[in-house]
Design an enzyme around this catalytic site. Sequence first.
Site, PDB file in Angstrom:
ATOM      1  N   CYS A 188      30.425 -46.278  -1.213  1.00  0.00           N
ATOM      2  CA  CYS A 188      30.755 -45.159   0.065  1.00  0.00           C
ATOM      3  C   CYS A 188      30.551 -43.807  -0.527  1.00  0.00           C
ATOM      4  CB  CYS A 188      32.046 -45.383   0.368  1.00  0.00           C
ATOM      5  SG  CYS A 188      33.128 -46.031   1.605  1.00  0.00           S
TER       6      CYS A 188
ATOM      7  N   GLU B 197      36.405 -43.780   3.844  1.00  0.00           N
ATOM      8  CA  GLU B 197      34.987 -43.090   3.518  1.00  0.00           C
ATOM      9  C   GLU B 197      33.671 -43.101   4.406  1.00  0.00           C
ATOM     10  OE1 GLU B 197      36.808 -44.577   2.338  1.00  0.00           O
ATOM     11  OE2 GLU B 197      37.587 -44.622   0.021  1.00  0.00           O
TER      12      GLU B 197
HETATM   13 ZN   LIG Z   1      34.379 -47.337   0.275  1.00  0.00          ZN
END
Ligand SMILES: [Zn+2]
Length: 138
Positions: free
Chosen positions: A85, A54
């Site tokens: 993320c 991500e």
């Molecule tokens: Zn992550």
Amino acid sequence: MNEQHLRRAIALAAEAREGGNPPFGSLLVSPDGSVLAEERNSTITDEDISAHPELKLARWAARSLDAATAAGTTMYTSCEPCGMCAGALARSGIGRVVFALSGDQLNGLKTSGGFPAVPTDGPHLYDEAKMPVEGYYP
Ligand SMILES: [Zn+2]
């Protein structure tokens, strides 16, 4: 929600695991359904704690897409993005995230605990610390 894209994210997670890395995968999809980029977790093989798929896609989108294009994209990911993320995704301009496993479901599949929070201590020295910041943000 597009199950085909979500199943591709799960397949990328399996590929990450087969390659010796934690089992997570993600892809970024344009509004017309075409896949713009795919990533797998590579934290072990890259020796990089930030090599989550991500985060790699968020960085790619911020570098490679204009704001309007990024806003139209959807990330399909095998698991709900972690805190690291999620922060990068908020800054990337990506329009939406669709995930398979939730963070809670992931934790239920682990036999070990998660990462302990690092103790923090602040705020301090406000008058000094605000100096380089004041006027930077419009
Ligand atoms: Zn992550």
